[in-house]
Design a protein around this motif. Structure first.
Motif, PDB file in Angstrom:
ATOM      1  N   LYS A  12     -37.889  54.966 -34.632  1.00  0.00           N
ATOM      2  CA  LYS A  12     -37.645  53.525 -34.729  1.00  0.00           C
ATOM      3  C   LYS A  12     -37.319  53.115 -36.164  1.00  0.00           C
ATOM      4  CE  LYS A  12     -41.403  52.541 -32.293  1.00  0.00           C
ATOM      5  NZ  LYS A  12     -42.445  51.815 -31.558  1.00  0.00           N
ATOM      6  N   GLY A  13     -37.961  53.760 -37.131  1.00  0.00           N
ATOM      7  CA  GLY A  13     -37.677  53.461 -38.530  1.00  0.00           C
ATOM      8  C   GLY A  13     -36.255  53.838 -38.910  1.00  0.00           C
ATOM      9  N   ALA A  19     -29.197  50.590 -38.327  1.00  0.00           N
ATOM     10  CA  ALA A  19     -28.699  49.314 -37.806  1.00  0.00           C
ATOM     11  C   ALA A  19     -28.467  48.317 -38.934  1.00  0.00           C
ATOM     12  CB  ALA A  19     -29.667  48.750 -36.776  1.00  0.00           C
ATOM     13  N   GLN A  20     -29.385  48.247 -39.865  1.00  0.00           N
ATOM     14  CA  GLN A  20     -29.221  47.328 -40.986  1.00  0.00           C
ATOM     15  C   GLN A  20     -28.017  47.698 -41.850  1.00  0.00           C
ATOM     16  OE1 GLN A  20     -33.196  47.191 -42.820  1.00  0.00           O
ATOM     17  NE2 GLN A  20     -33.156  45.017 -42.288  1.00  0.00           N
ATOM     18  N   ALA A  21     -27.649  48.981 -41.843  1.00  0.00           N
ATOM     19  CA  ALA A  21     -26.484  49.437 -42.607  1.00  0.00           C
ATOM     20  C   ALA A  21     -25.178  49.206 -41.850  1.00  0.00           C
ATOM     21  CB  ALA A  21     -26.629  50.912 -42.952  1.00  0.00           C
ATOM     22  N   GLU A  36     -35.431  51.434 -24.148  1.00  0.00           N
ATOM     23  CA  GLU A  36     -35.025  50.024 -24.184  1.00  0.00           C
ATOM     24  C   GLU A  36     -36.069  49.168 -24.885  1.00  0.00           C
ATOM     25  OE1 GLU A  36     -34.196  49.231 -20.075  1.00  0.00           O
ATOM     26  OE2 GLU A  36     -32.139  49.979 -20.247  1.00  0.00           O
ATOM     27  N   SER A  37     -37.340  49.474 -24.671  1.00  0.00           N
ATOM     28  CA  SER A  37     -38.406  48.735 -25.334  1.00  0.00           C
ATOM     29  C   SER A  37     -38.343  48.939 -26.846  1.00  0.00           C
ATOM     30  CB  SER A  37     -39.763  49.191 -24.796  1.00  0.00           C
ATOM     31  OG  SER A  37     -40.807  48.572 -25.496  1.00  0.00           O
ATOM     32  N   ALA A  38     -38.122  50.176 -27.275  1.00  0.00           N
ATOM     33  CA  ALA A  38     -38.005  50.469 -28.710  1.00  0.00           C
ATOM     34  C   ALA A  38     -36.779  49.776 -29.301  1.00  0.00           C
ATOM     35  CB  ALA A  38     -37.936  51.969 -28.939  1.00  0.00           C
ATOM     36  N   ALA A  39     -35.680  49.737 -28.566  1.00  0.00           N
ATOM     37  CA  ALA A  39     -34.467  49.066 -29.037  1.00  0.00           C
ATOM     38  C   ALA A  39     -34.714  47.568 -29.187  1.00  0.00           C
ATOM     39  CB  ALA A  39     -33.311  49.324 -28.079  1.00  0.00           C
ATOM     40  N   THR A  40     -35.381  46.980 -28.218  1.00  0.00           N
ATOM     41  CA  THR A  40     -35.704  45.555 -28.283  1.00  0.00           C
ATOM     42  C   THR A  40     -36.568  45.251 -29.501  1.00  0.00           C
ATOM     43  OG1 THR A  40     -35.543  45.328 -25.891  1.00  0.00           O
ATOM     44  CG2 THR A  40     -36.826  43.644 -27.054  1.00  0.00           C
ATOM     45  N   ARG A  44     -35.637  42.884 -32.683  1.00  0.00           N
ATOM     46  CA  ARG A  44     -36.563  41.811 -33.069  1.00  0.00           C
ATOM     47  C   ARG A  44     -36.887  41.897 -34.559  1.00  0.00           C
ATOM     48  NH1 ARG A  44     -41.562  41.871 -34.162  1.00  0.00           N
ATOM     49  NH2 ARG A  44     -41.945  43.901 -33.228  1.00  0.00           N
ATOM     50  N   ARG A  45     -37.080  43.101 -35.063  1.00  0.00           N
ATOM     51  CA  ARG A  45     -37.409  43.293 -36.481  1.00  0.00           C
ATOM     52  C   ARG A  45     -36.219  43.017 -37.391  1.00  0.00           C
ATOM     53  NH1 ARG A  45     -39.079  48.943 -37.685  1.00  0.00           N
ATOM     54  NH2 ARG A  45     -39.201  48.110 -39.767  1.00  0.00           N
TER      55      ARG A  45
END
Length: 62
Positions: A12-13, A19-21, A36-40, A44-45
């Motif tokens: 996830k990290g 994603a931020q990049a 899907e839960s980890a992606a959500t 969110r973060r």
């Protein structure tokens, strides 16, 4: 596109940083629900502008 195997803290990290990049990220897992839960959680973060999704291992490999 970056495919990140793993929905644990490290996976996830990495997904968050890619994603931020500006990369499109697919988190994969044996369980599509877990992915899907980890992606959500990642969206969110990081905010709605990031592109993170979840898929089972077979789908993510396509």
């Amino acid at each position: 596109m970056a495919v990140i195997g793993g929905t644990d803290r490290q996976g996830k990290g990495l997904a968050h940083r890619f994603a931020q990049a500006g990369h499109t990220v697919v988190l994969d897992s044996r369980s599509v629900e877990r992915a899907e839960s980890a992606a959500t959680e990642s969206v969110r973060r990081a905010g709605d502008a990031v592109r993170v999704s979840g898929a089972d291992n077979a789908t993510a490999a396509e």
